[in-house]
Design an enzyme around this catalytic site. Structure first.
Site, short mmCIF file in Angstrom:
data_model
loop_
_atom_site.label_atom_id
_atom_site.label_comp_id
_atom_site.label_asym_id
_atom_site.label_seq_id
_atom_site.Cartn_x
_atom_site.Cartn_y
_atom_site.Cartn_z
N LEU A 85 0.86 -1.18 0.00
CA LEU A 85 0.00 0.00 0.00
C LEU A 85 0.90 1.23 0.00
O LEU A 85 1.59 1.50 0.98
CB LEU A 85 -0.91 0.00 1.23
CG LEU A 85 -2.16 -0.88 1.15
CD1 LEU A 85 -1.81 -2.36 0.98
CD2 LEU A 85 -3.04 -0.69 2.40
N ILE A 86 0.91 1.96 -1.10
CA ILE A 86 1.84 3.08 -1.25
C ILE A 86 1.08 4.39 -1.38
O ILE A 86 0.10 4.50 -2.13
CB ILE A 86 2.77 2.85 -2.46
CG1 ILE A 86 3.89 3.90 -2.47
CG2 ILE A 86 2.01 2.81 -3.78
CD1 ILE A 86 5.10 3.49 -3.27
N GLN B 164 -2.06 3.88 14.84
CA GLN B 164 -0.96 2.93 14.85
C GLN B 164 -0.53 2.54 16.27
O GLN B 164 0.62 2.20 16.51
CB GLN B 164 0.23 3.49 14.05
CG GLN B 164 -0.09 3.63 12.58
CD GLN B 164 1.00 4.30 11.77
OE1 GLN B 164 2.14 4.39 12.20
NE2 GLN B 164 0.65 4.79 10.58
N GLY C 163 3.40 0.77 5.61
CA GLY C 163 4.50 1.51 6.22
C GLY C 163 4.21 1.94 7.64
O GLY C 163 4.84 2.88 8.15
N CYS D 62 13.82 15.78 -19.14
CA CYS D 62 14.53 14.78 -18.36
C CYS D 62 15.04 13.74 -19.33
O CYS D 62 14.58 13.65 -20.48
CB CYS D 62 13.65 14.15 -17.27
SG CYS D 62 12.34 13.08 -17.88
#
Length: 482
Positions: free
Chosen positions: A182-183, A295, A286, A455
């Site tokens: 999960l980002i 948390q 994370g 880039c």
């Protein structure tokens, strides 16, 4: 150019069959990575190492890529030359190893292949004696020396083991199971994803979009960066789930103090559906103990109860500064520090020890079919296609290869990349604004100018052009020099 690659020590203690499997996978991974930059790259596994050969002009890029391949403890460059005589070998060894041997105990080890009039021991004694006489501060020690001089003679070729480069360690990707990470684009999720990749897990990316197109573009950039740098040996998926309807439902129907815990529980429910459909065995987050109200041990326990999927939390006992330090090392800090915080819901007085019965009672007001609906509507990408997808999305953005009056180039690469390969165009005005700062700084630029984003690979510049166009800036194009 030749390299000797040593595997992470944990691999060496595996059973013979497991060690062979890991070595074979690492061989394939290195080959996949290097052949993206050198089609002539050659990799051959041995029992205790791998041999790698690349074109001489690809040396630097090969070193850079191998340093980011999970499973490699370290690798050494091998200097190759023609074998002439013992005395010639001594001269070459002294030039390469003098500084390393001075003030230390040492020994010489020789591997020999082919037909020769001498043995490996003969060459070891000759070179060792020469170094011992020539370098007064050094002394020979055959058992546990401080320095080992490694040579190899293959037919008429001499190989000297030279500069050593540190690898990532860990296990080769695909030696472990597939996981779904999960980002969000912030510090924690990027580092957690990296750590599972380093541990050999084939890591796919799941994004819950709470902030619209701008949020999705930023997270795609982070995910693509992590994959291209550390996981490019394998194909993975990027899944984007529009979670804004879920947030709206929570804001309307869930008690304020429980919003954070309920949001995480809804994410785990949705993630479990995605993982089950893709056949993945675990979720990665994370989360770290005590970092935010959701948390705490009690709240994490409540979050875990909504799924039978294993939830892997690589950062669970890590403090924030440690996480930031790792993000800096792996190159995701610049993404994270400019990523807006899309928390979705903010409780005025969050409950740090929510009661299960109260959470379940307030969730009874939530329209649960919505979770399956947003998952069904999710967008699934092959991460390799994110660059192509960005190109399609910005196909209406002009692309130019030559400058005209009133045009300014913005080099959106990171400072390190720009320093290594500077863009030099005579008479051109070039601004250096890294992609992770462009969104915030573009409004401060002179809007009477037309800006060309640049880039090297065109991925970041295209994504940034898309974002700026969505923000109403039409004075943006892409610069693609011929």
């Amino acid at each position: 150019m030749k390299f000797i690659v040593k595997m992470h020590p944990e691999i060496s203690i595996k059973s013979r069959s497991v060690r062979l499997r890991f070595t074979k996978i690492l061989e394939s991974n290195i080959k996949n990575v290097l052949r993206r930059v050198d089609e002539k790259a050659w990799v051959q596994k041995q029992w205790d190492c791998l041999e790698v050969r690349v074109s001489d002009d690809k040396r630097d890029i090969a070193i850079e890529r191998m340093q980011c391949v999970p499973g490699i403890a370290f690798f050494s460059e091998v200097k190759q030359s023609e074998f002439v005589s013992f005395d010639d070998v001594c001269d070459k060894v002294l030039a390469l190893y003098r500084e390393d041997v001075e003030g230390k105990t040492f020994c010489v080890r020789v591997k020999r292949r082919g037909n020769h009039e001498f043995s490996s021991k003969d060459l070891e004694r000759y070179v060792g004696g020469y170094l011992n006489q020539t370098i007064e501060s050094a002394s020979v020690k055959l058992t546990r020396p401080q320095m080992t001089v490694n040579l190899e003679v293959t037919n008429d070729q001499l190989f000297l083991i030279g500069e050593r480069f540190q690898g990532l360690g860990g296990f080769p990707i695909a030696t472990q199971d597939d996981v779904l990470s999960l980002i969000s684009g912030g510090y924690d999720s990027g580092v957690a994803s990296y750590l599972t990749m380093r541990r050999g897990y084939k890591t796919h990316f799941l994004f819950f979009n709470l902030g619209g197109a701008a949020h999705e573009i930023g997270v795609k950039q982070v995910s693509y960066y992590l994959w291209e740098k550390y996981g490019v040996s394998h194909r993975v998926k990027f899944i984007s789930v529009d979670f804004q309807p879920v947030v709206a439902e929570i804001l309307e129907n869930i008690d304020s103090g429980l919003m954070g815990v309920v949001l995480k529980r809804m994410m785990m429910r949705a993630a479990s559906l995605v993982a089950a459909r893709m056949g993945h065995n675990a979720l990665v987050t994370g989360e770290a103990l005590g970092q935010v109200s959701s948390q705490t041990l009690i709240n994490l326990g409540l979050i875990d109860k909504v799924t039978e999927q294993l939830i892997v939390r690589p950062l669970i006992t890590t403090d924030k500064q440690e996480i930031i330090d790792i993000a800096r090392e792996i190159g995701t800090e610049d993404f994270a520090k400019t990523m807006p915080e899309y928390c979705g819901v903010i409780s005025q007085k969050p409950n740090i020890a929510a009661r299960e019965e109260k959470v379940e009672a307030t969730e009874s007001h939530f329209h649960m079919p919505l979770i399956e609906q947003v998952v069904n509507d999710a967008s699934v990408y092959d991460i390799r296609d994110l660059a192509k997808e960005a190109e399609e999305e910005v196909k209406e953005v002009a692309s130019v290869s030559a400058l005209t009056a009133n045009q300014v180039i913005i080099d959106v690469r990171s400072a390190e990349e720009e320093e290594n390969e500077p863009l030099e165009l005579q008479g051109a005005t070039i601004l250096h604004i890294p992609f992770f700062k462009l969104a915030n700084k573009f409004a401060d630029l002179d809007q009477s100018q037309h800006y060309l984003l640049y880039c090297k690979k065109g991925v970041m510049s295209r994504l940034q052009a898309l974002y700026l166009h969505e923000q109403g800036y039409q004075n943006v194009s892409l610069f693609q020099p011929v």
